[in-house]
Design a protein around this motif. Structure first.
Motif, PDB file in Angstrom:
ATOM      1  N   VAL A 118      -0.972 -33.725  29.128  1.00 19.11           N
ATOM      2  CA  VAL A 118      -1.587 -33.283  30.379  1.00 19.11           C
ATOM      3  C   VAL A 118      -3.021 -32.901  30.083  1.00 19.11           C
ATOM      4  CG1 VAL A 118      -1.503 -31.629  32.276  1.00 19.11           C
ATOM      5  CG2 VAL A 118       0.621 -32.391  31.196  1.00 19.11           C
ATOM      6  N   SER A 119      -3.932 -33.687  30.594  1.00 18.61           N
ATOM      7  CA  SER A 119      -5.338 -33.530  30.249  1.00 18.61           C
ATOM      8  C   SER A 119      -6.037 -32.495  31.123  1.00 18.61           C
ATOM      9  CB  SER A 119      -6.026 -34.879  30.391  1.00 18.61           C
ATOM     10  OG  SER A 119      -7.371 -34.773  30.018  1.00 18.61           O
ATOM     11  N   ALA A 151     -13.502 -24.588  17.043  1.00 18.86           N
ATOM     12  CA  ALA A 151     -12.246 -24.729  16.319  1.00 18.86           C
ATOM     13  C   ALA A 151     -12.001 -26.209  16.022  1.00 18.86           C
ATOM     14  CB  ALA A 151     -11.105 -24.159  17.135  1.00 18.86           C
ATOM     15  N   ASP A 152     -11.233 -26.439  15.016  1.00 19.79           N
ATOM     16  CA  ASP A 152     -10.928 -27.826  14.649  1.00 19.79           C
ATOM     17  C   ASP A 152      -9.848 -28.364  15.586  1.00 19.79           C
ATOM     18  OD1 ASP A 152     -10.473 -30.254  13.529  1.00 19.79           O
ATOM     19  OD2 ASP A 152     -10.437 -29.512  11.471  1.00 19.79           O
ATOM     20  N   ILE A 153     -10.291 -28.748  16.760  1.00 19.93           N
ATOM     21  CA  ILE A 153      -9.375 -29.166  17.814  1.00 19.93           C
ATOM     22  C   ILE A 153      -8.662 -30.465  17.466  1.00 19.93           C
ATOM     23  CG2 ILE A 153      -9.243 -29.911  20.214  1.00 19.93           C
ATOM     24  CD1 ILE A 153     -11.320 -27.923  20.917  1.00 19.93           C
ATOM     25  N   VAL A 154      -9.409 -31.363  16.856  1.00 19.64           N
ATOM     26  CA  VAL A 154      -8.807 -32.654  16.486  1.00 19.64           C
ATOM     27  C   VAL A 154      -7.609 -32.421  15.571  1.00 19.64           C
ATOM     28  CG1 VAL A 154      -9.179 -34.790  15.216  1.00 19.64           C
ATOM     29  CG2 VAL A 154     -10.940 -33.959  16.773  1.00 19.64           C
ATOM     30  N   ASP A 155      -7.794 -31.560  14.606  1.00 12.18           N
ATOM     31  CA  ASP A 155      -6.692 -31.290  13.683  1.00 12.18           C
ATOM     32  C   ASP A 155      -5.562 -30.520  14.359  1.00 12.18           C
ATOM     33  OD1 ASP A 155      -5.678 -31.422  10.914  1.00 12.18           O
ATOM     34  OD2 ASP A 155      -5.718 -29.236  11.123  1.00 12.18           O
ATOM     35  N   GLY A 156      -5.909 -29.634  15.254  1.00 12.25           N
ATOM     36  CA  GLY A 156      -4.887 -28.886  15.984  1.00 12.25           C
ATOM     37  C   GLY A 156      -4.010 -29.823  16.792  1.00 12.25           C
ATOM     38  N   THR A 157      -4.658 -30.783  17.408  1.00 12.56           N
ATOM     39  CA  THR A 157      -3.928 -31.775  18.192  1.00 12.56           C
ATOM     40  C   THR A 157      -2.991 -32.571  17.282  1.00 12.56           C
ATOM     41  OG1 THR A 157      -5.885 -31.956  19.597  1.00 12.56           O
ATOM     42  CG2 THR A 157      -4.208 -33.661  19.828  1.00 12.56           C
ATOM     43  N   ARG A 158      -3.506 -32.935  16.130  1.00 19.00           N
ATOM     44  CA  ARG A 158      -2.694 -33.665  15.165  1.00 19.00           C
ATOM     45  C   ARG A 158      -1.462 -32.850  14.783  1.00 19.00           C
ATOM     46  NH1 ARG A 158      -1.445 -33.259  10.359  1.00 19.00           N
ATOM     47  NH2 ARG A 158      -2.905 -31.564   9.913  1.00 19.00           N
ATOM     48  N   GLN A 159      -1.661 -31.581  14.497  1.00 20.59           N
ATOM     49  CA  GLN A 159      -0.536 -30.722  14.111  1.00 20.59           C
ATOM     50  C   GLN A 159       0.529 -30.666  15.199  1.00 20.59           C
ATOM     51  OE1 GLN A 159      -1.533 -26.805  12.340  1.00 20.59           O
ATOM     52  NE2 GLN A 159      -3.625 -27.564  12.195  1.00 20.59           N
ATOM     53  N   ALA A 160       0.061 -30.554  16.439  1.00 20.93           N
ATOM     54  CA  ALA A 160       1.004 -30.470  17.552  1.00 20.93           C
ATOM     55  C   ALA A 160       1.832 -31.745  17.662  1.00 20.93           C
ATOM     56  CB  ALA A 160       0.252 -30.213  18.854  1.00 20.93           C
ATOM     57  N   GLN A 201     -12.431 -33.522  22.915  1.00 22.67           N
ATOM     58  CA  GLN A 201     -11.991 -33.362  21.533  1.00 22.67           C
ATOM     59  C   GLN A 201     -10.494 -33.619  21.403  1.00 22.67           C
ATOM     60  OE1 GLN A 201     -14.944 -33.389  19.678  1.00 22.67           O
ATOM     61  NE2 GLN A 201     -13.761 -32.029  18.367  1.00 22.67           N
ATOM     62  N   ARG A 202      -9.741 -33.088  22.351  1.00 18.76           N
ATOM     63  CA  ARG A 202      -8.296 -33.280  22.309  1.00 18.76           C
ATOM     64  C   ARG A 202      -7.970 -34.757  22.409  1.00 18.76           C
ATOM     65  NH1 ARG A 202      -9.214 -28.218  23.730  1.00 18.76           N
ATOM     66  NH2 ARG A 202      -7.694 -26.643  24.323  1.00 18.76           N
ATOM     67  N   LEU A 203      -8.662 -35.448  23.285  1.00 20.81           N
ATOM     68  CA  LEU A 203      -8.450 -36.877  23.468  1.00 20.81           C
ATOM     69  C   LEU A 203      -8.757 -37.635  22.175  1.00 20.81           C
ATOM     70  CD1 LEU A 203      -7.286 -37.194  26.101  1.00 20.81           C
ATOM     71  CD2 LEU A 203      -9.572 -37.245  27.106  1.00 20.81           C
ATOM     72  N   THR A 204      -9.844 -37.224  21.539  1.00 21.88           N
ATOM     73  CA  THR A 204     -10.225 -37.846  20.271  1.00 21.88           C
ATOM     74  C   THR A 204      -9.098 -37.688  19.256  1.00 21.88           C
ATOM     75  OG1 THR A 204     -12.520 -37.262  20.689  1.00 21.88           O
ATOM     76  CG2 THR A 204     -11.947 -37.873  18.439  1.00 21.88           C
ATOM     77  N   GLY A 205      -8.554 -36.501  19.200  1.00 18.04           N
ATOM     78  CA  GLY A 205      -7.463 -36.262  18.268  1.00 18.04           C
ATOM     79  C   GLY A 205      -6.252 -37.123  18.574  1.00 18.04           C
ATOM     80  N   LEU A 206      -5.989 -37.280  19.848  1.00 21.08           N
ATOM     81  CA  LEU A 206      -4.811 -38.032  20.283  1.00 21.08           C
ATOM     82  C   LEU A 206      -4.912 -39.522  19.929  1.00 21.08           C
ATOM     83  CD1 LEU A 206      -2.905 -36.102  21.361  1.00 21.08           C
ATOM     84  CD2 LEU A 206      -3.974 -36.277  23.592  1.00 21.08           C
ATOM     85  N   GLU A 207      -6.113 -40.053  20.101  1.00 28.94           N
ATOM     86  CA  GLU A 207      -6.324 -41.489  19.925  1.00 28.94           C
ATOM     87  C   GLU A 207      -5.822 -42.017  18.597  1.00 28.94           C
ATOM     88  OE1 GLU A 207     -10.443 -42.270  20.536  1.00 28.94           O
ATOM     89  OE2 GLU A 207     -10.276 -41.947  22.709  1.00 28.94           O
ATOM     90  N   SER A 208      -6.122 -41.277  17.552  1.00 25.15           N
ATOM     91  CA  SER A 208      -5.787 -41.756  16.216  1.00 25.15           C
ATOM     92  C   SER A 208      -4.300 -41.607  15.915  1.00 25.15           C
ATOM     93  CB  SER A 208      -6.599 -40.965  15.176  1.00 25.15           C
ATOM     94  OG  SER A 208      -6.355 -39.589  15.359  1.00 25.15           O
ATOM     95  N   LEU A 209      -3.577 -40.927  16.806  1.00 20.54           N
ATOM     96  CA  LEU A 209      -2.185 -40.598  16.505  1.00 20.54           C
ATOM     97  C   LEU A 209      -1.175 -41.589  17.095  1.00 20.54           C
ATOM     98  CD1 LEU A 209      -2.774 -38.340  14.835  1.00 20.54           C
ATOM     99  CD2 LEU A 209      -2.559 -36.817  16.782  1.00 20.54           C
ATOM    100  N   ALA A 210      -1.533 -42.205  18.218  1.00 25.79           N
ATOM    101  CA  ALA A 210      -0.593 -43.114  18.874  1.00 25.79           C
ATOM    102  C   ALA A 210      -0.302 -44.313  17.969  1.00 25.79           C
ATOM    103  CB  ALA A 210      -1.153 -43.566  20.209  1.00 25.79           C
ATOM    104  N   GLY A 211       0.681 -45.094  18.330  1.00 34.30           N
ATOM    105  CA  GLY A 211       1.072 -46.236  17.519  1.00 34.30           C
ATOM    106  C   GLY A 211       2.067 -45.813  16.465  1.00 34.30           C
TER     107      GLY A 211
END
Lengths: 325, 325
Positions: A178-179, A154-163, A189-199
């Motif tokens: 919560v990891s 599944a596209d986890i990175v995008d799912g994380t972004r949506q959340a 994958q979730r962590l990868t998605g998160l990284e680009s979102l902070a800031g």
DNA sequence: GTGAAAGCGCTAACAT
DNA sequence: ATGTTAGCGCTTTCAC
């Protein structure tokens, strides 16, 4: 003794090969076919799959390896696989490895010789171990990607972004995460998605890893409450439900005091109190697609080609997320 | 090509029959056996189960038929079966019939010819249909009893008694019962248990049947609140959880306003809010025992003898039951 | 104790 | 279009 081709042949007054052809779609005259089929049916003939497999080299069966059937996530995957298997008349060997990476490898070794292919949910084993144990020709990885093997994820990175975007839109600026198990592909994958979102005015606060279970979530509840976050994204729904449980026990009202978002959208997500906002992962569809890939039914794609299918995720908004107080 | 007995025989300098004997425990000299085993291991030999089955008449596999893998109850059963199967090196074909009685019968027909036996969870099909489709010699019914077939069931009557006695001891005098599918064996058992309990200052109020699901429980919530009961026994945990959900939504505090007791003690029972008091049914143990029965490993009992195993149930008291206000 | 050979039920050449 | 035959990989008589 059960009826064999011999019996059908004798009863129909034809040779065994004609019976075989009539039943498997060889070239037979329509009349003969009809007659043979009728006799076979009357005698209750059921071909012996083992014997057929011995000669064709194909068993008509596949293996499904999951870490834990009790985990609703994998129950859904299994459901998708078995449903599709029934449609294409394919047997499914199930192997529950009990979260044991050694058992995973053993299961691969056993099943690869007695099936036409393996559908593998293996979150624990190492990439190299998998590569060594599995035959790339007829193995499809589910919800994990390993270079050199076919996979459906599944596209986890995008799912994380949506959340996160959802929570941000609600007004949250400090979001706890919560990891899950650090060695898991899905967790990374979730962590990868998160990284680009902070800031950009948004702070992601990691509470560290917990077991991907209800109890893990209970544990995380206190950690989250101790921090400044007004919302929390959990590794999966089980963790999120543990969180909800602990937050309720601590008197923290959801979503007023704390918004909670889960991951996977297992069927329980709608049953929690309050119902859980969650990132929906197409679990049963992934299972069905993996099966098609394995059997070469998925259009031009074949497992042999090292196909990598990525399925979209969608956020399902329920009552556990809202504007911060 | 994979290694066969031929390859091993050649490499070991013996005949194929010797290889076969050495590997399956025939009479061979210790020296030869050792040598053969060594060669087989070196060559990574794995016997072809299909070929073996063709001659021995036993496949080393069994079939497990369940109505829905997503249902935690059957997930637990499957877990028990697969765990035991792994221990005795037996393959497990899984068939999820999607609650469809026709699919159940089809699955029986397919699996009975390609396995050594069938473990059958079939709540829907009729007794007569089952008797017609299944071979009494190698079929074991799980959580259902049909005269003429072997079965492994839980002592539901006693479990019901425990639940009601518990509530009575807490001081409840009017207890509602939310019934499940009327045609189900398990549902009738619960009713049987209930019948002997009413009277003597205790009133059992039936709300009628609902779907054995979360939604069924939600529906039942309002029915229960409309009556005079201070406690409710639900058909199963899923229904109980729906009840909890609806009661919370209606502002009825559990257990002060209403005690709730579930049935089956699925893993979710401990995760509800409040945690659910429930009648524990040994699901995975039942699965394991059924498998032993099928394979003739259960001491003197054999599936062929029409054995009927009854496993004890135990009430697990959690926070959803208490003294009436 | 070991080898040669038959055959489990089926399909796939090869004939006809 | 249909029948005959040779195996698939294995276990198991039956000789030796």
């Amino acid at each position: 003794m059960r009826t064999t081709v011999q019996d059908v042949a004798r009863a129909a007054g034809v040779s065994v090969s004609t019976v075989s052809r009539a039943l498997t779609g060889g070239s037979v005259s329509p009349t003969t076919r009809e007659a043979v089929v009728a006799v076979a049916h009357r005698l209750g003939y059921q071909p012996n799959r083992a014997a057929r497999g011995l000669i064709t080299g194909r068993t008509g069966n596949l293996g499904l390896i999951v870490p834990d059937l009790r985990n609703p996530f994998f129950a859904d995957v299994a459901k998708g696989v078995t449903a599709r298997a029934r449609a294409v008349d394919c047997g499914v060997f199930i192997s529950d490895t009990d979260e044991d990476p050694v058992a995973e490898l053993e299961a691969i070794a056993t099943l690869r010789h007695n099936t036409d292919g393996i559908l593998l949910c293996s979150p624990r084993a190492k990439d190299a171990e998998l590569l060594a144990a599995a035959d790339p020709q007829n193995t499809v990885l589910l919800h994990r990607r390993v270079p050199g093997l076919s996979s459906v994820v599944a596209d986890i990175v995008d799912g994380t972004r949506q959340a996160i975007e959802h929570l941000r839109a609600l007004g949250h600026r400090r979001i706890a995460y919560v990891s899950g198990p650090e060695d898991s592909w899905a967790a990374r994958q979730r962590l990868t998605g998160l990284e680009s979102l902070a800031g950009d005015g948004l702070e992601i606060l990691s509470t560290g890893s917990v077991a991907p279970t209800f109890d893990g979530g209970v544990l995380a509840g206190d950690l989250v409450l101790a921090g400044p976050a007004t919302a929390v994204l959990a590794y999966n729904d089980l963790v999120a439900m543990g969180l909800l449980h602990r937050l309720a026990a601590r008197g923290a009202v959801v979503p007023e005091r704390m918004s909670v978002v889960g991951y996977d959208d297992i069927s329980l997500a709608g049953m929690s109190h309050p119902p859980l906002t969650s990132v929906a992962v197409p679990k049963d569809r992934a299972g069905a697609i993996a099966l098609d890939l394995l059997l070469g039914r998925a259009g031009s794609m074949t497992a042999a080609q090292g196909a990598e299918v990525i399925l979209p995720t969608t956020l399902v908004v329920r009552a556990s997320s809202g504007v911060p107080r």
